[in-house]
Design a protein around this motif. Structure first.
Motif, mmCIF file in Angstrom:
data_model
loop_
_atom_site.group_PDB
_atom_site.id
_atom_site.type_symbol
_atom_site.label_atom_id
_atom_site.label_comp_id
_atom_site.label_asym_id
_atom_site.label_seq_id
_atom_site.Cartn_x
_atom_site.Cartn_y
_atom_site.Cartn_z
ATOM 1 N N TYR A 1 -5.816 7.987 -5.899
ATOM 2 C CA TYR A 1 -6.091 6.386 -6.175
ATOM 3 C C TYR A 1 -7.614 5.903 -6.106
ATOM 4 O O TYR A 1 -7.373 4.630 -6.423
ATOM 5 C CB TYR A 1 -6.847 7.092 -3.934
ATOM 6 C CG TYR A 1 -6.056 7.125 -2.898
ATOM 7 C CD1 TYR A 1 -5.052 6.227 -2.676
ATOM 8 C CD2 TYR A 1 -6.689 8.480 -2.265
ATOM 9 C CE1 TYR A 1 -4.093 6.528 -1.982
ATOM 10 C CE2 TYR A 1 -5.048 8.253 -0.839
ATOM 11 C CZ TYR A 1 -4.457 7.230 -0.328
ATOM 12 O OH TYR A 1 -3.787 7.240 0.354
ATOM 13 N N PHE A 2 -8.005 6.189 -7.510
ATOM 14 C CA PHE A 2 -9.079 6.052 -8.011
ATOM 15 C C PHE A 2 -8.994 5.400 -9.456
ATOM 16 O O PHE A 2 -8.052 6.784 -9.997
ATOM 17 C CB PHE A 2 -10.384 6.864 -7.779
ATOM 18 C CG PHE A 2 -10.508 6.653 -5.480
ATOM 19 C CD1 PHE A 2 -11.249 6.160 -5.783
ATOM 20 C CD2 PHE A 2 -10.086 8.847 -5.078
ATOM 21 C CE1 PHE A 2 -10.926 6.572 -4.157
ATOM 22 C CE2 PHE A 2 -10.104 8.053 -4.483
ATOM 23 C CZ PHE A 2 -10.981 7.277 -3.853
ATOM 24 N N GLY A 3 -9.340 5.560 -10.090
ATOM 25 C CA GLY A 3 -9.721 5.445 -11.542
ATOM 26 C C GLY A 3 -8.663 4.446 -12.406
ATOM 27 O O GLY A 3 -8.156 3.873 -11.684
ATOM 28 N N PRO A 4 -8.528 4.329 -13.145
ATOM 29 C CA PRO A 4 -8.325 3.253 -14.587
ATOM 30 C C PRO A 4 -6.459 3.636 -14.444
ATOM 31 O O PRO A 4 -5.663 2.596 -14.641
ATOM 32 C CB PRO A 4 -8.557 3.766 -15.553
ATOM 33 C CG PRO A 4 -9.378 5.026 -15.474
ATOM 34 C CD PRO A 4 -9.943 4.872 -14.711
ATOM 35 N N GLN A 5 -5.972 4.916 -14.309
ATOM 36 C CA GLN A 5 -4.928 5.607 -14.133
ATOM 37 C C GLN A 5 -4.220 5.866 -12.627
ATOM 38 O O GLN A 5 -2.955 6.319 -12.670
ATOM 39 C CB GLN A 5 -4.753 6.508 -14.418
ATOM 40 C CG GLN A 5 -5.152 6.709 -16.427
ATOM 41 C CD GLN A 5 -4.059 5.060 -16.863
ATOM 42 O OE1 GLN A 5 -2.943 5.146 -17.324
ATOM 43 N NE2 GLN A 5 -4.508 4.508 -18.081
ATOM 44 N N ALA A 6 -4.597 4.798 -11.426
ATOM 45 C CA ALA A 6 -4.749 4.909 -10.229
ATOM 46 C C ALA A 6 -3.224 4.905 -9.972
ATOM 47 O O ALA A 6 -2.746 3.574 -10.346
ATOM 48 C CB ALA A 6 -5.756 4.329 -9.250
ATOM 49 N N PHE B 1 0.976 -1.324 -0.082
ATOM 50 C CA PHE B 1 -0.006 0.209 0.233
ATOM 51 C C PHE B 1 1.168 0.819 0.147
ATOM 52 O O PHE B 1 2.619 1.499 1.045
ATOM 53 C CB PHE B 1 -1.051 0.191 1.383
ATOM 54 C CG PHE B 1 -1.723 1.174 1.622
ATOM 55 C CD1 PHE B 1 -2.784 1.222 0.945
ATOM 56 C CD2 PHE B 1 -0.962 2.046 2.213
ATOM 57 C CE1 PHE B 1 -3.827 2.222 0.619
ATOM 58 C CE2 PHE B 1 -2.159 2.711 2.384
ATOM 59 C CZ PHE B 1 -3.802 3.513 1.988
ATOM 60 N N CYS B 2 0.483 2.034 -0.769
ATOM 61 C CA CYS B 2 1.795 3.346 -0.992
ATOM 62 C C CYS B 2 0.305 4.457 -0.312
ATOM 63 O O CYS B 2 -0.517 5.021 -1.539
ATOM 64 C CB CYS B 2 2.463 3.603 -2.459
ATOM 65 S SG CYS B 2 2.820 4.997 -2.552
ATOM 66 N N LYS B 3 0.459 5.042 0.596
ATOM 67 C CA LYS B 3 -0.160 6.639 1.099
ATOM 68 C C LYS B 3 0.360 7.223 0.318
ATOM 69 O O LYS B 3 0.884 8.153 -0.558
ATOM 70 C CB LYS B 3 0.275 6.548 2.417
ATOM 71 C CG LYS B 3 -0.962 8.346 2.609
ATOM 72 C CD LYS B 3 -0.407 8.084 4.238
ATOM 73 C CE LYS B 3 -1.105 9.336 4.482
ATOM 74 N NZ LYS B 3 -1.083 9.960 6.009
ATOM 75 N N ALA B 4 -0.854 8.007 -0.759
ATOM 76 C CA ALA B 4 -0.364 9.062 -1.831
ATOM 77 C C ALA B 4 -0.447 10.579 -0.635
ATOM 78 O O ALA B 4 -0.175 10.813 0.452
ATOM 79 C CB ALA B 4 -1.574 10.064 -2.092
ATOM 80 N N PRO B 5 0.517 11.295 -1.223
ATOM 81 C CA PRO B 5 1.441 12.479 -1.125
ATOM 82 C C PRO B 5 -0.050 13.649 -0.565
ATOM 83 O O PRO B 5 -0.904 13.658 -1.608
ATOM 84 C CB PRO B 5 2.174 12.913 -1.678
ATOM 85 C CG PRO B 5 2.880 12.561 -3.130
ATOM 86 C CD PRO B 5 1.426 11.294 -3.008
ATOM 87 N N THR B 6 0.320 14.454 0.397
ATOM 88 C CA THR B 6 -1.326 15.883 0.598
ATOM 89 C C THR B 6 -1.198 16.015 -1.378
ATOM 90 O O THR B 6 0.251 16.497 -1.935
ATOM 91 C CB THR B 6 -0.635 16.432 1.474
ATOM 92 O OG1 THR B 6 0.101 15.892 2.398
ATOM 93 C CG2 THR B 6 -1.205 17.673 0.950
ATOM 94 N N GLY B 7 -2.600 16.255 -1.741
ATOM 95 C CA GLY B 7 -2.751 17.011 -2.682
ATOM 96 C C GLY B 7 -2.663 15.764 -3.930
ATOM 97 O O GLY B 7 -3.215 16.354 -4.896
ATOM 98 N N HIS B 8 -2.223 14.658 -3.463
ATOM 99 C CA HIS B 8 -2.462 13.266 -4.747
ATOM 100 C C HIS B 8 -3.845 12.593 -4.735
ATOM 101 O O HIS B 8 -3.419 11.077 -4.872
ATOM 102 C CB HIS B 8 -1.717 12.784 -4.631
ATOM 103 C CG HIS B 8 -0.294 13.315 -5.826
ATOM 104 N ND1 HIS B 8 0.028 13.965 -6.887
ATOM 105 C CD2 HIS B 8 0.200 14.356 -4.987
ATOM 106 C CE1 HIS B 8 0.612 15.092 -7.507
ATOM 107 N NE2 HIS B 8 1.373 15.451 -5.685
ATOM 108 N N ARG B 9 -4.987 12.614 -3.372
ATOM 109 C CA ARG B 9 -5.957 11.894 -3.206
ATOM 110 C C ARG B 9 -6.712 11.130 -4.242
ATOM 111 O O ARG B 9 -7.245 10.224 -4.366
ATOM 112 C CB ARG B 9 -6.849 11.971 -2.205
ATOM 113 C CG ARG B 9 -7.355 11.531 -1.261
ATOM 114 C CD ARG B 9 -8.660 12.153 -0.659
ATOM 115 N NE ARG B 9 -9.777 11.371 -0.258
ATOM 116 C CZ ARG B 9 -9.250 10.114 0.771
ATOM 117 N NH1 ARG B 9 -8.160 9.805 1.259
ATOM 118 N NH2 ARG B 9 -10.389 9.070 0.670
ATOM 119 N N ALA B 10 -6.684 12.125 -5.483
ATOM 120 C CA ALA B 10 -7.843 11.409 -6.710
ATOM 121 C C ALA B 10 -6.678 10.067 -7.920
ATOM 122 O O ALA B 10 -7.422 9.250 -7.513
ATOM 123 C CB ALA B 10 -7.644 12.830 -7.633
#
Length: 211
Positions: free
Chosen positions: A140-145, A129-138
């Motif tokens: 986490y989702f979609g085909p290019q997550a 699991f790679c926790k996203a850095p601040t500002g990159h929450r989007a």
């Protein structure tokens, strides 16, 4: 489980030993007994079960009693599943369909086999699991997550290069059981079947609220 590629580890099915089916059947009956008081989900909430991410639509919802989960790290009591599994109903309530047992993240597979035989059930872990850095929450989702349990990042090196925070495991070992089913394969199902048995996947919550 292509959507979980690189983020799921499952035990392999072992060759059945004498007594494995009987041991698994005992767990199924214990799960039924443990679930019996909680057909009304309000009773589960009153007894200390908490809904995991209740505001996110899911095929099934984990009502978790964390004290039982902690106890499961060192002692297996099939009458104390860590979570009860509910499917949301059209009326806004919840229907009880199963239970989840857990073990600590570093438990050896022989210990899992002793709890519920690995010739019958396949335990799983969520990994890489790679926790996203601040500002990159989007992302986490979609085909290019890139991040979380749907993300393309599956190594510590790639995660750190992207500015993320790497976790080799999330939670610990888990196994789902659906004791009201009559077919053994469905009792210990590991496939998403369109009927709320979304058996391993927390992919509906890839960021795990790790803000």
């Amino acid at each position: 489980m292509a959507h979980m590629s690189g983020h799921m580890y499952m035990t392999s099915l072992r060759t059945a030993k004498l007594g494995d089916q009987q041991k698994a059947d005992v767990v199924v009956e214990a799960a039924k007994a443990a679930m019996a008081p909680y057909q009304d989900y309000h009773k589960a909430l009153a007894d200390g079960y908490q809904i995991f991410l209740p505001d996110i639509p899911q095929p099934q919802y984990h009502f978790t009693k964390y004290e039982d989960g902690r106890e499961a790290w060192s002692h297996f009591d099939p009458l104390k599943p860590t979570s009860l599994l509910y499917r949301k109903t059209a009326g806004g309530g919840y229907k009880l369909i199963g239970a989840m047992y857990t073990d600590r993240v570093d438990a050896p597979e022989d210990e899992l086999d002793n709890r519920i035989p690995l010739s019958i059930a396949r335990w799983h872990q969520h990994i890489n699991f790679c926790k996203a850095p601040t500002g990159h929450r989007a992302e986490y989702f979609g085909p290019q997550a890139k991040f979380g349990l749907l993300g393309s990042i599956t190594t510590k090196e790639a995660c750190e290069a992207a500015g993320g925070e790497f976790h080799p495991h999330l939670f610990g070992w888990m196994v789902h059981v659906y004791p009201y089913e009559t077919d053994s394969k469905r009792i210990w199902s590991t496939d998403d079947d369109g009927e709320g048995h979304d058996n391993m996947d927390h992919s509906v919550m890839p960021g795990m609220k790790m803000n």
